[in-house]
Design a protein around this motif. Structure first.
Motif, mmCIF file in Angstrom:
data_model
loop_
_atom_site.group_PDB
_atom_site.id
_atom_site.type_symbol
_atom_site.label_atom_id
_atom_site.label_comp_id
_atom_site.label_asym_id
_atom_site.label_seq_id
_atom_site.Cartn_x
_atom_site.Cartn_y
_atom_site.Cartn_z
ATOM 1 N N GLN A 177 40.523 51.061 37.741
ATOM 2 C CA GLN A 177 41.677 50.257 38.142
ATOM 3 C C GLN A 177 41.195 49.303 39.222
ATOM 4 O O GLN A 177 40.665 49.723 40.257
ATOM 5 N N LEU A 178 41.356 48.015 38.969
ATOM 6 C CA LEU A 178 40.868 46.983 39.881
ATOM 7 C C LEU A 178 42.042 46.223 40.479
ATOM 8 O O LEU A 178 42.919 45.753 39.742
ATOM 9 N N GLU A 179 42.058 46.116 41.781
ATOM 10 C CA GLU A 179 43.010 45.261 42.482
ATOM 11 C C GLU A 179 42.218 44.086 43.032
ATOM 12 O O GLU A 179 41.537 44.201 44.055
ATOM 13 N N ILE A 180 42.272 42.966 42.326
ATOM 14 C CA ILE A 180 41.474 41.787 42.661
ATOM 15 C C ILE A 180 42.388 40.774 43.327
ATOM 16 O O ILE A 180 43.211 40.140 42.667
ATOM 17 N N GLY A 216 32.208 31.973 50.637
ATOM 18 C CA GLY A 216 33.330 32.743 51.173
ATOM 19 C C GLY A 216 34.051 33.572 50.133
ATOM 20 O O GLY A 216 35.192 33.996 50.353
ATOM 21 N N LEU A 217 33.366 33.854 49.005
ATOM 22 C CA LEU A 217 33.972 34.619 47.917
ATOM 23 C C LEU A 217 33.034 35.720 47.441
ATOM 24 O O LEU A 217 31.813 35.609 47.552
ATOM 25 N N LEU A 218 33.620 36.771 46.879
ATOM 26 C CA LEU A 218 32.882 37.804 46.159
ATOM 27 C C LEU A 218 33.026 37.557 44.665
ATOM 28 O O LEU A 218 34.003 36.946 44.221
ATOM 29 N N ASP A 219 32.074 38.031 43.881
ATOM 30 C CA ASP A 219 32.138 37.923 42.425
ATOM 31 C C ASP A 219 32.182 39.315 41.821
ATOM 32 O O ASP A 219 31.327 40.164 42.125
ATOM 33 N N VAL A 220 33.190 39.542 40.980
ATOM 34 C CA VAL A 220 33.363 40.828 40.293
ATOM 35 C C VAL A 220 32.925 40.640 38.844
ATOM 36 O O VAL A 220 33.454 39.777 38.142
ATOM 37 N N ILE A 221 31.958 41.430 38.396
ATOM 38 C CA ILE A 221 31.384 41.278 37.061
ATOM 39 C C ILE A 221 31.468 42.609 36.331
ATOM 40 O O ILE A 221 30.946 43.620 36.809
ATOM 41 N N LEU A 222 32.114 42.604 35.178
ATOM 42 C CA LEU A 222 32.388 43.834 34.440
ATOM 43 C C LEU A 222 31.828 43.729 33.023
ATOM 44 O O LEU A 222 32.067 42.748 32.316
ATOM 45 N N LEU A 223 31.056 44.737 32.631
ATOM 46 C CA LEU A 223 30.510 44.839 31.273
ATOM 47 C C LEU A 223 31.242 45.958 30.544
ATOM 48 O O LEU A 223 31.160 47.118 30.942
ATOM 49 N N ARG A 254 38.945 39.832 48.128
ATOM 50 C CA ARG A 254 39.095 41.274 48.340
ATOM 51 C C ARG A 254 39.271 41.964 46.991
ATOM 52 O O ARG A 254 39.931 41.442 46.093
ATOM 53 N N VAL A 255 38.658 43.143 46.842
ATOM 54 C CA VAL A 255 38.833 43.925 45.630
ATOM 55 C C VAL A 255 38.866 45.401 46.001
ATOM 56 O O VAL A 255 38.129 45.849 46.882
ATOM 57 N N ILE A 277 37.007 52.414 46.377
ATOM 58 C CA ILE A 277 36.093 51.525 47.098
ATOM 59 C C ILE A 277 36.859 50.255 47.452
ATOM 60 O O ILE A 277 37.328 49.535 46.574
ATOM 61 N N GLU A 278 36.999 49.995 48.733
ATOM 62 C CA GLU A 278 37.662 48.780 49.207
ATOM 63 C C GLU A 278 36.609 47.807 49.713
ATOM 64 O O GLU A 278 35.811 48.147 50.579
ATOM 65 N N ILE A 279 36.622 46.599 49.165
ATOM 66 C CA ILE A 279 35.589 45.612 49.481
ATOM 67 C C ILE A 279 36.251 44.279 49.832
ATOM 68 O O ILE A 279 37.169 43.827 49.148
ATOM 69 N N GLU A 280 35.777 43.646 50.895
ATOM 70 C CA GLU A 280 36.240 42.309 51.240
ATOM 71 C C GLU A 280 35.065 41.472 51.717
ATOM 72 O O GLU A 280 34.050 42.011 52.168
ATOM 73 N N VAL A 281 35.202 40.154 51.605
ATOM 74 C CA VAL A 281 34.137 39.257 52.028
ATOM 75 C C VAL A 281 34.301 38.937 53.511
ATOM 76 O O VAL A 281 35.421 38.831 54.017
#
Length: 295
Positions: A177-180, A216-223, A254-255, A277-281
């Motif tokens: 479950q992704l909160e982008i 100033g951004l993160l990149d979320v990459i899903l396979l 943030r994701v 896992i909480e991640i922010e730039v």
């Protein structure tokens, strides 16, 4: 950019085997730059050394692999103390990302000549801890976790490719479950990466086009799957630097990643485990010395 005093942090267990002290002395001899060194040991990490140097050194230069580099960056982030990278590891992802010369003496030349400048680069914060490169779940994490140390010593970064073949074949999908930012998405995937850096450590190849360490951004990459067709598309995407429908790609500030059970993952070069896992730039978090022609 001219420095009057530099402190080197040296990891003697890094991937390269070369006379680093001799190189430093040869390059800086007669430059008027004062320098000192600290060496990492079993109970003395690069991060702890760097933390003690904050505000006490004009520049902290780290010689080692990406694990050593990311430790120092985590210690210096948010401070006014800049860092330089002298590539000494197997993959040297961050050095390649910033176009820092891979040859040791050329990287050292940046410290004394007017050919270098300080670039403010982004970092990420994962569950309250800073990181420089990326967070990997699934195949990308297993590739690092299962890579044989002796194999890495013998053939370098090709060891990761050999390990990747095994991990791809054995990969089982995980439901995420992704909160982008403000968007909630549920996906099954065999690999999930949240990255600050695009370079994968092999030539100039990147995970996906358009990834920048200064945007100033993160990149979320899903396979989603490990089918032969998907792997071919991903390889082609890396080679030709074009988009592919084999992966999903988002950019965000943030994701939050949630799974039903604890999952092993890699944050930079370090293994961790969690089901949330909480991640922010953190934009422009650290200043790193780069070639002057680097944008």
């Amino acid at each position: 950019m001219k420095f009057k005093q530099i402190h080197f942090i040296i990891n003697p267990a890094s991937g390269k085997e070369e006379p680093i002290l001799s190189y430093i002395n040869k390059v800086l001899d007669g430059s008027g730059i004062g320098w000192d060194i600290s060496v990492t040991k079993r109970n003395t990490s690069a991060g702890s050394i760097a933390k003690a140097l904050v505000g006490k050194s004009q520049l902290v230069a780290v010689y080692g692999g990406d694990g050593c580099v990311t430790e120092v960056a985590a210690a210096l982030h948010g401070t006014t103390t800049p860092m330089a990278i002298i590539p000494g590891g197997t993959a040297n992802v961050m050095a390649k990302e910033l176009n820092i010369p891979q040859e040791t003496t050329l990287a050292l030349e940046l410290l004394k000549n007017n050919t270098g400048k300080l670039n403010a680069v982004d970092m990420g914060m994962m569950n309250g801890k800073p990181f420089l490169l990326r967070v990997n779940c699934g195949i990308m994490a297993d590739m690092v976790l299962q890579a044989d140390r002796e194999l890495k010593d013998n053939i370098g970064q090709l060891a990761y490719g050999i390990t990747a073949i095994k991990t791809i074949n054995e990969a089982e999908p995980v439901k995420y479950q992704l909160e982008i930012d403000d968007q909630v998405i549920e996906e099954e995937a065999v690999s999930l990466t949240v990255t600050n850096s695009g370079n994968i450590g092999i030539g100039d190849f990147t995970l996906q086009p358009g990834i920048s360490i200064t945007d100033g951004l993160l990149d979320v990459i899903l396979l989603k799957d490990n089918s032969f067709t998907s792997i071919l598309k991903i390889a082609g995407s890396a080679l030709l630097q074009n988009k592919t429908d084999a992966v999903r790609h988002w950019q965000c500030r943030r994701v939050v990643i949630r799974t039903k059970a604890d999952q092993k993952f890699i944050c930079d070069d370090f293994e961790q485990q969690a089901k949330k896992i909480e991640i922010e730039v953190i934009p422009a978090s650290i200043n790193i010395l780069v070639p002057r022609n680097e944008s």
